[in-house]
Design an enzyme around this catalytic site. Structure first.
Site, PDB file in Angstrom:
ATOM      1  N   ASP A   1      15.300   3.142  -4.519  1.00 16.63           N
ATOM      2  CA  ASP A   1      14.651   4.786  -5.173  1.00 16.63           C
ATOM      3  C   ASP A   1      15.916   5.261  -5.556  1.00 16.63           C
ATOM      4  OD1 ASP A   1      13.282   6.689  -5.304  1.00 16.63           O
ATOM      5  OD2 ASP A   1      13.616   7.585  -3.303  1.00 16.63           O
TER       6      ASP A   1
ATOM      7  N   LYS B   1      12.781   2.265  -9.008  1.00 10.78           N
ATOM      8  CA  LYS B   1      12.316   3.587  -9.132  1.00 10.78           C
ATOM      9  C   LYS B   1      13.929   4.176  -9.690  1.00 10.78           C
ATOM     10  CE  LYS B   1       9.246   5.183  -6.082  1.00 10.78           C
ATOM     11  NZ  LYS B   1       9.597   6.453  -4.813  1.00 10.78           N
TER      12      LYS B   1
HETATM   13  P1  IMP Z   1      17.210   4.636  -1.666  1.00 10.91           P
HETATM   14  O1  IMP Z   1      18.216   4.087  -0.401  1.00 10.91           O
HETATM   15  O2  IMP Z   1      16.370   6.039  -1.836  1.00 10.91           O
HETATM   16  O3  IMP Z   1      17.058   3.574  -2.606  1.00 10.91           O
HETATM   17  O4  IMP Z   1      16.105   4.000  -0.624  1.00 10.91           O
HETATM   18  C1  IMP Z   1      15.692   2.414   0.140  1.00 10.91           C
HETATM   19  C2  IMP Z   1      14.847   2.928   0.548  1.00 10.91           C
HETATM   20  O5  IMP Z   1      13.890   3.990   0.713  1.00 10.91           O
HETATM   21  C3  IMP Z   1      13.645   2.002   0.641  1.00 10.91           C
HETATM   22  O6  IMP Z   1      14.425   0.551   1.116  1.00 10.91           O
HETATM   23  C4  IMP Z   1      12.342   2.345   1.728  1.00 10.91           C
HETATM   24  O7  IMP Z   1      12.694   2.224   2.856  1.00 10.91           O
HETATM   25  C5  IMP Z   1      12.331   3.719   1.556  1.00 10.91           C
HETATM   26  N1  IMP Z   1      11.536   3.950  -0.225  1.00 10.91           N
HETATM   27  C6  IMP Z   1      12.187   4.483  -0.878  1.00 10.91           C
HETATM   28  N2  IMP Z   1      11.031   4.857  -1.908  1.00 10.91           N
HETATM   29  C7  IMP Z   1       9.912   4.623  -1.330  1.00 10.91           C
HETATM   30  C8  IMP Z   1       8.575   4.086  -1.225  1.00 10.91           C
HETATM   31  O8  IMP Z   1       8.154   5.009  -2.787  1.00 10.91           O
HETATM   32  N3  IMP Z   1       7.980   4.205  -0.505  1.00 10.91           N
HETATM   33  C9  IMP Z   1       7.861   3.525   0.792  1.00 10.91           C
HETATM   34  N4  IMP Z   1       9.541   3.038   0.590  1.00 10.91           N
HETATM   35  C10 IMP Z   1      10.821   4.043   0.259  1.00 10.91           C
END
Ligand code: IMP
Ligand code: MG
Length: 190
Positions: free
Chosen positions: A110, A140
């Protein structure tokens, strides 16, 4: 707090984004691609708990080259970790990665902060993994805040919160066999 407890998880889903057949078809393509790329190499999958679990279980069955897998758990970058900018590794690997070709398996990339702030990729490289790459079920890119190289991607999704097939909202919905979006009332209010 979950505002409304239903007895059937499916009833909380407003829309299915990626159904079971579509997941299965794409994962079999990823498995074929990974099998070709890692032919003759000592492959080790490293899943980031807990979101990766359903994806990893299906992915390994679509890969035909020999492999091992292990898991790490990392803390999330909540308000408390913002100042330090560090995501701690809460559960480390049981196995050594030395001279292995490591493929990190994520449910979704994300913002990219989990992978960046945990220094997981750097950490694995410093332990002398032969290579370190990233495979994520969902990507994303519109939400990215830091640069993360995604080597294998199942699906690109829009900027909306998704659940199912490993992904949770407040600990629930991981068990759904598809990826979907919750009805707005589930988030509270309605
Ligand atoms: P990042 O560190 O923002 O890249 O996000 C990583 C983590 O955030 C993922 O492994 C998920 O656990 C959580 N996450 C991010 N977006 C979503 C979503 O749309 N649904 C559920 N969990 C999410
Ligand atoms: Mg996660």
């Amino acid at each position: 707090m979950i505002s409304r407890l239903s007895t059937d998880l499916h009833e909380d889903i407003g829309k299915i984004l990626i159904d079971e057949a579509t997941l299965a078809a794409r994962i079999s393509e990823l498995g074929a691609q990974i099998s070709a790329d890692y032919s003759g190499k000592d492959l080790m999958l490293v899943g980031i708990l807990k979101g990766c679990t359903l994806f990893l279980a299906d992915l390994v069955r679509a890969i035909t080259v020999p492999l091992s897998f292990d898991f790490v758990a990392v803390s999330s970058y909540g308000a408390d970790t913002k100042s330090s900018g560090v995501v701690r590794i809460l559960k480390d690997l049981d196995e050594s990665v030395e001279s292995k070709h490591v493929l990190v398996v994520e449910d979704i990339v994300d913002t990219g902060l989990t992978l960046r702030l945990s220094y997981l990729l750097e950490n694995l490289r410093s332990r002398r993994a032969a290579s370190v790459k990233v495979c994520t079920l969902l990507d994303k890119p519109s939400r990215r805040r830091v640069d993360v190289t995604v080597d294998y991607r199942g699906f690109q999704v829009e900027d909306q919160f998704v659940v199912g097939y490993g992904l949770d909202y407040q600990g629930r919905y991981r068990s759904l066999p598809y990826v979907g979006v919750l009805k707005p009332e589930v988030y509270g209010g309605g």
